[in-house]
Design a protein around this motif. Structure first.
Motif, PDB file in Angstrom:
ATOM      1  N   ARG A 163       5.703   9.605  -7.858  1.00  0.00           N
ATOM      2  CA  ARG A 163       6.874   9.476  -8.731  1.00  0.00           C
ATOM      3  C   ARG A 163       6.496   9.216 -10.191  1.00  0.00           C
ATOM      4  NH1 ARG A 163      11.531   6.106  -5.397  1.00  0.00           N
ATOM      5  NH2 ARG A 163      11.777   7.634  -3.687  1.00  0.00           N
ATOM      6  N   LEU A 164       5.640   8.238 -10.429  1.00  0.00           N
ATOM      7  CA  LEU A 164       5.295   7.897 -11.806  1.00  0.00           C
ATOM      8  C   LEU A 164       4.523   9.021 -12.479  1.00  0.00           C
ATOM      9  CD1 LEU A 164       4.280   4.121 -11.563  1.00  0.00           C
ATOM     10  CD2 LEU A 164       6.289   5.076 -12.704  1.00  0.00           C
ATOM     11  N   ALA A 198      -0.940   2.723 -10.203  1.00  0.00           N
ATOM     12  CA  ALA A 198      -0.433   1.495  -9.603  1.00  0.00           C
ATOM     13  C   ALA A 198      -1.216   1.263  -8.323  1.00  0.00           C
ATOM     14  CB  ALA A 198       1.059   1.617  -9.302  1.00  0.00           C
ATOM     15  N   PHE A 199      -1.640   0.030  -8.097  1.00  0.00           N
ATOM     16  CA  PHE A 199      -2.366  -0.246  -6.862  1.00  0.00           C
ATOM     17  C   PHE A 199      -2.207  -1.697  -6.442  1.00  0.00           C
ATOM     18  CE2 PHE A 199      -5.294  -0.843 -10.372  1.00  0.00           C
ATOM     19  CZ  PHE A 199      -5.931  -2.049 -10.081  1.00  0.00           C
ATOM     20  N   SER A 200      -2.315  -1.905  -5.149  1.00  0.00           N
ATOM     21  CA  SER A 200      -2.203  -3.230  -4.562  1.00  0.00           C
ATOM     22  C   SER A 200      -3.593  -3.770  -4.257  1.00  0.00           C
ATOM     23  CB  SER A 200      -1.378  -3.160  -3.270  1.00  0.00           C
ATOM     24  OG  SER A 200      -1.312  -4.428  -2.647  1.00  0.00           O
ATOM     25  N   ASP A 201      -3.810  -5.033  -4.571  1.00  0.00           N
ATOM     26  CA  ASP A 201      -5.090  -5.678  -4.303  1.00  0.00           C
ATOM     27  C   ASP A 201      -4.826  -6.970  -3.543  1.00  0.00           C
ATOM     28  OD1 ASP A 201      -7.756  -6.394  -4.290  1.00  0.00           O
ATOM     29  OD2 ASP A 201      -7.714  -7.241  -6.310  1.00  0.00           O
ATOM     30  N   ASP A 237       0.839  -1.198   0.000  1.00  0.00           N
ATOM     31  CA  ASP A 237       0.000   0.000   0.000  1.00  0.00           C
ATOM     32  C   ASP A 237       0.879   1.253   0.000  1.00  0.00           C
ATOM     33  OD1 ASP A 237      -2.328  -1.474   0.038  1.00  0.00           O
ATOM     34  OD2 ASP A 237      -2.528  -1.430   2.212  1.00  0.00           O
ATOM     35  N   TYR A 238       1.969   1.212   0.755  1.00  0.00           N
ATOM     36  CA  TYR A 238       2.909   2.330   0.754  1.00  0.00           C
ATOM     37  C   TYR A 238       3.571   2.481  -0.618  1.00  0.00           C
ATOM     38  CZ  TYR A 238       3.131   3.725   5.713  1.00  0.00           C
ATOM     39  OH  TYR A 238       2.866   4.247   6.950  1.00  0.00           O
ATOM     40  N   ILE A 239       3.980   1.346  -1.193  1.00  0.00           N
ATOM     41  CA  ILE A 239       4.668   1.390  -2.484  1.00  0.00           C
ATOM     42  C   ILE A 239       3.772   1.986  -3.562  1.00  0.00           C
ATOM     43  CG2 ILE A 239       5.565  -0.065  -4.353  1.00  0.00           C
ATOM     44  CD1 ILE A 239       6.791  -1.878  -2.210  1.00  0.00           C
ATOM     45  N   SER A 240       2.513   1.558  -3.599  1.00  0.00           N
ATOM     46  CA  SER A 240       1.611   2.077  -4.633  1.00  0.00           C
ATOM     47  C   SER A 240       1.365   3.570  -4.452  1.00  0.00           C
ATOM     48  CB  SER A 240       0.284   1.314  -4.628  1.00  0.00           C
ATOM     49  OG  SER A 240      -0.411   1.484  -3.415  1.00  0.00           O
ATOM     50  N   THR A 241       1.359   4.037  -3.217  1.00  0.00           N
ATOM     51  CA  THR A 241       1.181   5.466  -2.967  1.00  0.00           C
ATOM     52  C   THR A 241       2.411   6.258  -3.408  1.00  0.00           C
ATOM     53  OG1 THR A 241      -0.262   4.979  -1.087  1.00  0.00           O
ATOM     54  CG2 THR A 241       0.650   7.188  -1.202  1.00  0.00           C
ATOM     55  N   VAL A 242       3.595   5.710  -3.144  1.00  0.00           N
ATOM     56  CA  VAL A 242       4.824   6.366  -3.590  1.00  0.00           C
ATOM     57  C   VAL A 242       4.834   6.512  -5.107  1.00  0.00           C
ATOM     58  CG1 VAL A 242       7.324   6.091  -3.827  1.00  0.00           C
ATOM     59  CG2 VAL A 242       6.238   5.637  -1.636  1.00  0.00           C
ATOM     60  N   LEU A 243       4.418   5.457  -5.801  1.00  0.00           N
ATOM     61  CA  LEU A 243       4.539   5.450  -7.254  1.00  0.00           C
ATOM     62  C   LEU A 243       3.424   6.210  -7.955  1.00  0.00           C
ATOM     63  CD1 LEU A 243       5.791   1.817  -7.965  1.00  0.00           C
ATOM     64  CD2 LEU A 243       7.126   3.936  -7.870  1.00  0.00           C
ATOM     65  N   SER A 244       2.192   6.115  -7.436  1.00  0.00           N
ATOM     66  CA  SER A 244       1.094   6.733  -8.202  1.00  0.00           C
ATOM     67  C   SER A 244       0.004   7.360  -7.346  1.00  0.00           C
ATOM     68  CB  SER A 244       0.455   5.694  -9.132  1.00  0.00           C
ATOM     69  OG  SER A 244      -0.260   4.732  -8.379  1.00  0.00           O
ATOM     70  N   ILE A 266      10.774   1.273 -10.388  1.00  0.00           N
ATOM     71  CA  ILE A 266      10.936   0.108  -9.519  1.00  0.00           C
ATOM     72  C   ILE A 266      12.394  -0.044  -9.095  1.00  0.00           C
ATOM     73  CG2 ILE A 266      10.834  -2.415  -9.440  1.00  0.00           C
ATOM     74  CD1 ILE A 266       8.380  -2.216 -11.294  1.00  0.00           C
ATOM     75  N   ASN A 267      13.298   0.091 -10.063  1.00  0.00           N
ATOM     76  CA  ASN A 267      14.723  -0.038  -9.750  1.00  0.00           C
ATOM     77  C   ASN A 267      15.163   0.973  -8.699  1.00  0.00           C
ATOM     78  OD1 ASN A 267      15.010  -2.116 -11.595  1.00  0.00           O
ATOM     79  ND2 ASN A 267      15.648  -0.773 -13.267  1.00  0.00           N
ATOM     80  N   LYS A 268      14.623   2.172  -8.791  1.00  0.00           N
ATOM     81  CA  LYS A 268      14.994   3.199  -7.810  1.00  0.00           C
ATOM     82  C   LYS A 268      14.513   2.813  -6.414  1.00  0.00           C
ATOM     83  CE  LYS A 268      14.970   8.184  -7.039  1.00  0.00           C
ATOM     84  NZ  LYS A 268      14.568   9.513  -7.551  1.00  0.00           N
ATOM     85  N   LEU A 269      13.289   2.250  -6.342  1.00  0.00           N
ATOM     86  CA  LEU A 269      12.799   1.779  -5.042  1.00  0.00           C
ATOM     87  C   LEU A 269      13.664   0.665  -4.488  1.00  0.00           C
ATOM     88  CD1 LEU A 269       8.878   1.560  -5.212  1.00  0.00           C
ATOM     89  CD2 LEU A 269      10.257   3.068  -3.777  1.00  0.00           C
ATOM     90  N   GLN A 270      14.148  -0.202  -5.373  1.00  0.00           N
ATOM     91  CA  GLN A 270      14.946  -1.344  -4.947  1.00  0.00           C
ATOM     92  C   GLN A 270      16.350  -0.950  -4.507  1.00  0.00           C
ATOM     93  OE1 GLN A 270      14.595  -3.631  -8.565  1.00  0.00           O
ATOM     94  NE2 GLN A 270      12.986  -4.956  -7.724  1.00  0.00           N
ATOM     95  N   ASN A 271      16.852   0.137  -5.020  1.00  0.00           N
ATOM     96  CA  ASN A 271      18.257   0.481  -4.788  1.00  0.00           C
ATOM     97  C   ASN A 271      18.486   1.714  -3.928  1.00  0.00           C
ATOM     98  OD1 ASN A 271      19.673  -1.587  -6.494  1.00  0.00           O
ATOM     99  ND2 ASN A 271      18.376  -0.677  -8.065  1.00  0.00           N
ATOM    100  N   GLU A 272      17.422   2.480  -3.667  1.00  0.00           N
ATOM    101  CA  GLU A 272      17.566   3.675  -2.837  1.00  0.00           C
ATOM    102  C   GLU A 272      16.425   3.747  -1.826  1.00  0.00           C
ATOM    103  OE1 GLU A 272      17.704   7.225  -5.178  1.00  0.00           O
ATOM    104  OE2 GLU A 272      18.959   6.308  -6.730  1.00  0.00           O
TER     105      GLU A 272
END
Length: 441
Positions: A300-301, A317-320, A287-294, A351-357
């Motif tokens: 970010r997106l 982007a959303f989580s279900d 839920d946090y990730i989807s909020t960060v991205l969209s 996604i890569n940015k989330l994975q690496n930073e």
């Protein structure tokens, strides 16, 4: 220093508002297995009565898909003591409103009435459970209703296969029934006999497979007596259904495919990942990730693809997360002649940015504030509280999540966001879907 004190004051205000939102409730079981949850709130003369049955699309025979959603409609047809076609008239004539909805995991019926109509609501739901009339005329009528719903929402609706997952889940779930759509197959419904509908009702719509929730302007002891009068005499027609544990093989190679939609002119790039079930902490991290991205125009997106580079008309982007598995969906619609591969590159970069930073402290604080507000708003209505109480009990086996869930979000760290992105959002673990105009023929 002034800003620091202002931040502290704001934090105290948020904390006090969240504390004030604590939902008190009483829960217990009747001898027939019906779970009952009562929430008393006497601020307004309104009451919501809901019944959540632990049956959804995943519980259907693969050759008879669509039954759970079909019953969402069928059980409004009438009962032994409610004339066919009169359910909604009774509700409206008594100042109420009602609805129902179905997911892969459960079906929920509810009514909201002036609180002096509490007994009427209880009688109607007990009638639905005890005396439903399931006959051929009702089946035929609702068959046409469901077909029209499918035409409107999926067949003739732009991007309907994405919104309702019919073009997604079948690729992600080969063993688990989540691969079936909630609305099901019209061919299966056409082929079903009246006896099959009656058998489905006997198996799933019993007290031992249901949770009754009553929220609003009530008195606890009086309401418990009403519940006993209307629901305690109802007997179970069958044993409580046993839920099979069906496991999917891990996705180890990217699934590349195409879906076509004759209702659209603008294609979409869709990336979908299988994620943890809803009770797992990592599902909350998504839920946090989807909020960060969209999550909004500053995400970010959106900022990169829509605002800055002007390469996307829309991005989301959303989580279900569901009872057995979850999905995480990312999608973008190109602007002008931008190719789908360019959209994919930008989404992969995010996604890569989330994975690496690690996300910044400022971005993280903004996230937490959003979820604090979301928590407060979720319990701002009686209907919302009733739904949450039932859902947390049926699907999470923990009613008190209505008060505790915010602590899960508060416990999430920036490192958790990075870890979860690394663990689940990899190219070899996803569906890579080109959603294209036309019929594919």
């Amino acid at each position: 220093m002034k800003n620091k004190f202002r931040a502290i004051a704001c934090g105290l205000m948020i904390f006090s508002s969240i504390s004030a939102q604590e939902v008190t409730y009483t829960e217990y079981n009747l001898k027939n297995g019906l779970h009952v949850i009562l929430h008393q709130e006497n601020k307004a003369p309104v009451v919501t009565v809901g019944v959540m049955y632990h049956v959804g699309a995943k519980d259907e025979d693969p050759k008879r898909t669509g039954f759970a959603h079909f019953f969402e409609h069928l059980l409004f047809e009438g009962t032994k003591n409610i004339e066919r076609g009169k359910w909604f008239d009774i509700v409206a004539a008594n100042g109420g409103r009602n609805n129902a909805n179905t997911t892969q995991d459960r079906t929920y019926y509810y009514e909201t009435f002036p609180s002096n109509k509490l007994e009427l609501a209880l009688w109607m739901e007990s009638e639905r459970m005890l005396h439903p009339v399931i006959n051929q005329i009702g089946v035929d009528t609702q068959n046409e209703v469901v077909k029209e719903e499918k035409r409107q929402r999926i067949d003739n609706s732009p991007y309907g296969k994405i919104i309702y997952r019919t073009g997604i889940n079948k690729h992600l779930f080969k063993k688990h029934p989540y691969g079936q759509s909630v609305i099901g197959s019209m061919e299966h419904l056409d082929a079903a006999t009246l006896d099959e509908f009656i058998a489905f009702n006997k198996k799933y719509y019993n007290p031992n497979n249901a949770t009754l929730v009553i929220a609003g302007d009530i008195k606890i002891e009086e309401t418990m007596n009403f519940v006993s009068d209307y629901f305690a005499p109802i007997k179970n027609i069958s044993e409580k259904p046993v839920k099979p544990n069906i496991l999917e093989d891990p996705i180890t190679t990217e699934i590349n495919t195409k879906e076509y939609d004759a209702n659209i002119r603008i294609p979409a790039k869709v990336l979908v990942y299988r994620t943890p079930k809803q009770v797992e902490r990592d599902a909350y991290v998504f839920d946090y990730i989807s909020t960060v991205l969209s999550g909004g125009k500053s995400s970010r997106l959106y900022k990169k693809m829509v605002t800055d580079k002007k390469m996307a008309l829309e991005v989301f982007a959303f989580s279900d997360a569901q009872e057995d598995y979850g999905t995480y969906i990312m999608a973008a619609l190109p602007l002008g002649d931008v190719g789908l591969e360019k959209l994919q590159t930008e989404m992969d970069n995010a996604i890569n940015k989330l994975q690496n930073e690690l996300i910044s402290e400022r971005e993280f604080q903004k996230l937490q504030n959003k979820f604090e507000n979301k928590f407060v708003n979720a319990n701002s209505s009686i209907e919302g509280i009733a739904n949450s109480l039932a859902r947390y009990h049926v699907l999470y086996k923990d009613t008190d999540l209505i008060n505790k869930e915010i602590e899960i979000y508060r416990s999430i760290t920036r490192e958790d966001i990075q870890r979860v992105a690394k663990q689940y959002l990899n190219k070899n673990q996803r569906l890579n879907l080109d959603y294209l105009p036309g019929t594919g023929k």
